[in-house]
Write a protein that holds these residues in place. Structure first.
Motif, mmCIF file in Angstrom:
data_model
loop_
_atom_site.group_PDB
_atom_site.id
_atom_site.type_symbol
_atom_site.label_atom_id
_atom_site.label_comp_id
_atom_site.label_asym_id
_atom_site.label_seq_id
_atom_site.Cartn_x
_atom_site.Cartn_y
_atom_site.Cartn_z
ATOM 1 N N LEU A 29 0.811 -1.226 0.000
ATOM 2 C CA LEU A 29 0.000 0.000 0.000
ATOM 3 C C LEU A 29 0.846 1.278 0.000
ATOM 4 O O LEU A 29 0.305 2.374 -0.041
ATOM 5 C CB LEU A 29 -0.896 0.018 1.247
ATOM 6 N N GLU A 51 -4.484 -12.555 3.209
ATOM 7 C CA GLU A 51 -5.508 -12.499 2.169
ATOM 8 C C GLU A 51 -5.614 -11.097 1.572
ATOM 9 O O GLU A 51 -5.732 -10.931 0.356
ATOM 10 C CB GLU A 51 -6.878 -12.846 2.785
ATOM 11 N N LEU A 52 -5.570 -10.111 2.474
ATOM 12 C CA LEU A 52 -5.677 -8.715 2.037
ATOM 13 C C LEU A 52 -4.474 -8.343 1.160
ATOM 14 O O LEU A 52 -4.628 -7.720 0.107
ATOM 15 C CB LEU A 52 -5.757 -7.810 3.281
ATOM 16 N N ALA A 110 -6.705 -13.020 7.676
ATOM 17 C CA ALA A 110 -7.174 -11.844 6.933
ATOM 18 C C ALA A 110 -6.035 -11.027 6.316
ATOM 19 O O ALA A 110 -6.154 -10.567 5.184
ATOM 20 C CB ALA A 110 -8.014 -10.960 7.847
ATOM 21 N N VAL A 147 -12.517 -10.215 3.204
ATOM 22 C CA VAL A 147 -11.471 -9.346 2.674
ATOM 23 C C VAL A 147 -11.870 -8.770 1.311
ATOM 24 O O VAL A 147 -11.625 -7.597 1.027
ATOM 25 C CB VAL A 147 -10.135 -10.129 2.586
ATOM 26 N N GLN A 155 -4.373 -7.216 -8.392
ATOM 27 C CA GLN A 155 -5.003 -6.289 -9.326
ATOM 28 C C GLN A 155 -4.044 -5.872 -10.424
ATOM 29 O O GLN A 155 -2.943 -5.500 -10.158
ATOM 30 C CB GLN A 155 -5.480 -5.064 -8.546
ATOM 31 N N VAL A 212 -11.919 -4.773 0.422
ATOM 32 C CA VAL A 212 -11.147 -4.138 -0.654
ATOM 33 C C VAL A 212 -12.087 -3.385 -1.596
ATOM 34 O O VAL A 212 -11.790 -2.249 -2.002
ATOM 35 C CB VAL A 212 -10.291 -5.188 -1.407
ATOM 36 N N GLU A 218 -4.962 -10.057 -2.154
ATOM 37 C CA GLU A 218 -6.054 -9.424 -2.908
ATOM 38 C C GLU A 218 -5.566 -8.128 -3.574
ATOM 39 O O GLU A 218 -5.898 -7.843 -4.721
ATOM 40 C CB GLU A 218 -7.215 -9.144 -1.938
ATOM 41 N N LEU A 219 -4.747 -7.376 -2.831
ATOM 42 C CA LEU A 219 -4.233 -6.113 -3.379
ATOM 43 C C LEU A 219 -3.190 -6.372 -4.460
ATOM 44 O O LEU A 219 -3.019 -5.571 -5.371
ATOM 45 C CB LEU A 219 -3.629 -5.261 -2.253
#
Lengths: 312, 250
Positions: free
Chosen positions: A220, A304-305, A301, B235, A312, B239, A308-309
């Motif tokens: 991030l 996973e986060l 979590a 999650v 993309q 997002v 997930e990021l």
């Protein structure tokens, strides 16, 4: 009104809070002079001159200002204080250290950590870890004030540079000797300047587990913070601490992971624009201030986060 | 070497305070009180230095109402040798605290004063620095380590971004940060022993100190409440919300 702002810098660059402190000075109204004291700090002085609202920069350069020791800075500020109605500095580790010394030498009170200006002598400041906001009026001839930088939007760059005037250093009091600093090396943004912060609490369980947060933070472009409980448990250094007795932050996005949400922690982050809380305890008080909350085991979590990021 | 420590009686840090309905102040009636956590760290440091043979006598000083005697007794139960209460019912602001301590320092002549970096009620973070200024003594705020080396104190300070090392000429003033130590619990036998230790009570007038407040509190209010948030299921939903609703990530 004539306001003196004491700039925090590292001799080369100004710290981000300087522009916010200048914005607080502009709210008081009047002529704003910035003092840049350091060693070989001309570049920082010139940077201060380019901030909107600054009418003059005073540049004091001497070897004994390396390290910005309180005794030496306070003597310098007091030597030039006579002409000013207000003396302001950020309520950072820098400002908190020397400003009360300035106030006592001038025999005036200090107003700590203001979050609003009501008038030239009346300010709002949080007390009891932000459980209350006190409106206080100073009766002293010089107002010595430290500024909560997250409460004031930074002053923009000015159209033209203000003049930079060199002034004499005050004598070296030599009460204290500067031995050195051990700064945490990090490629990540500074906590108090970051747009996004990923913060961990006691729930992280160990110093090793903070790597999970670091991976997320790097994804991030975020800074890594911590609650007092995580610092007390020895997971991370004290300069990560967000809260009443640590740093006050207000990023666009604050992700609290494994943080229960003690009032002392909330005091340091509840002005963040968006707060995300991840905690397996559905009753955690952090959820009361969260914009979005997820009741889940952080060890599931957070990876996973991050994934997930990355997807993309 | 004699050490002076400051102890402040505050609302217990685990208690949430509320602003009085008329905005005149914070309602502290019937709340549990405790020693300010950073003062506990200061006391613990002095006691450890005495146990290590570096310090010969520890004097604790508190400023405030008669009940501050209880806080001084706690300090004595932790290992402080004697206490001084500067008793007053007046509002005492940090500059007045510093002036009172300056007067006590003149009487007691300590080589080191240890204070908490901040009281958790008014959150001022001023008194130690102000006392150092009034005495023209060196100061080290927010310390995580202190070693006495002859006529100097070598300290490590917590600063934004890391640590800083300083050498201070004694006499000096230090203020404590979290990682300096972990304060001990007081034991029943030590609480009993503390009752027999000397506790002197003086008034600010006896010390010739003007404690008139310089700041007037005009009003108090509760901070604005955050609006209620949204629980997300997983999650993926989180997002999606951050991207499309809050728009804080790209």
């Amino acid at each position: 009104m004539s306001i003196l702002v004491i700039a925090e810098h590292d001799n080369a660059h100004l710290k981000p809070g300087v522009a916010n402190t200048i914005a607080a000075a502009a709210k008081i109204g009047g002529d704003v002079t910035v003092l840049v004291a350091g060693h070989e700090c001309r570049a920082a002085a010139e940077a201060a001159a380019r901030i909107a609202g600054v009418s003059k920069v005073l540049h004091a350069d001497a070897p004994h200002y390396r390290g910005f020791l309180a005794e030496k800075l306070a003597d310098l500020v007091v030597s030039i204080a006579g002409g000013y109605s207000h003396i302001l500095a950020p309520a950072s580790g820098f400002g908190k250290n020397f400003m009360p010394r300035v106030a006592a030498l001038l025999d005036v009170a200090q107003v700590s950590d203001i979050c609003a200006v009501e008038s030239a002598d009346t300010f709002v400041r949080p007390i009891y870890a932000g459980s209350a906001l006190a409106t206080v009026q100073s009766k002293d001839r010089i107002k010595v004030v430290t500024v909560r930088i997250t409460a004031f939007d930074a002053a923009p760059a000015g159209v033209s540079a203000a003049p930079v005037e060199s002034i004499a250093a005050a004598p070296d009091s030599s009460l204290t000797e500067f031995l050195g600093q051990e700064l945490t090396k990090s490629e990540r943004p500074e906590l108090t300047a970051a747009r996004i912060i990923v913060s961990g609490g006691r729930g992280m369980g160990s110093a090793e587990n903070f790597k999970l947060l670091e991976a997320l933070a790097d994804k991030l472009g975020a800074a890594v913070g911590a609650s007092r409980a995580a610092v007390d448990s020895g997971f991370v250094p004290n300069d990560y601490q967000v809260g009443q007795t640590g740093k006050i932050v207000a990023p666009d996005l604050y992700i609290a992971v494994g943080i229960s949400g003690a009032i002392q922690h909330l005091a340091g982050m509840k002005d963040s624009k968006v707060i995300v809380a991840i905690n397996k305890d559905a009753e955690a008080p952090i959820f009361q201030v969260a914009s979005y909350w997820l009741v889940e085991d952080l060890f599931k979590a957070v990876p996973e986060l991050t994934a997930e990021l990355s997807g993309q | 070497m004699k050490v002076l420590v400051a102890v402040k009686r505050v609302v217990d840090p685990n208690v949430k305070v509320r602003v009085k309905a008329d905005g005149s102040g914070v309602d502290t009636a019937n709340l549990k009180m405790a020693m300010n956590p950073f003062c506990e760290i200061a006391v613990e440091q002095a006691v450890r230095m005495k146990e290590a043979g570096v310090v010969s006598e520890i004097v604790a000083v508190s400023v405030g109402i008669a009940q501050c005697q209880e806080t001084l007794r706690t300090a004595m139960a932790m290992g402080v040798d004697r206490g001084i209460l500067v008793e007053t019912n007046a509002e005492i602001q940090p500059l007045a605290v510093a002036k009172i301590f300056k007067a006590i320092v003149a009487k007691e002549a300590p080589r080191l004063v240890i204070m908490g970096k901040q009281a958790i009620d008014d959150d001022c973070n001023q008194s130690g620095q102000m006392l150092a200024a009034l005495l023209n003594w060196p100061q080290a705020t927010f310390i995580s380590k202190v070693t006495i080396n002859g006529e100097a104190a070598e300290v490590t300070r917590e600063i934004d971004g890391g640590l800083e090392n300083l050498r201070l000429k004694l006499p000096a003033i230090v203020t404590t940060d979290l990682r300096l130590n972990e304060p001990r619990y007081v034991t029943l036998p030590n609480i009993m022993k503390a009752k027999k230790k000397p506790l002197e009570v003086v008034k600010p007038e006896d010390l010739g100190v003007d404690v008139t407040p310089r700041l007037a509190t005009l009003r108090m209010q509760e901070p604005p409440k955050r609006s209620a948030g949204v629980k997300v299921a997983d999650v993926k939903e989180l997002v999606a919300k951050l991207k499309n609703e809050a728009r804080v990530i790209g």
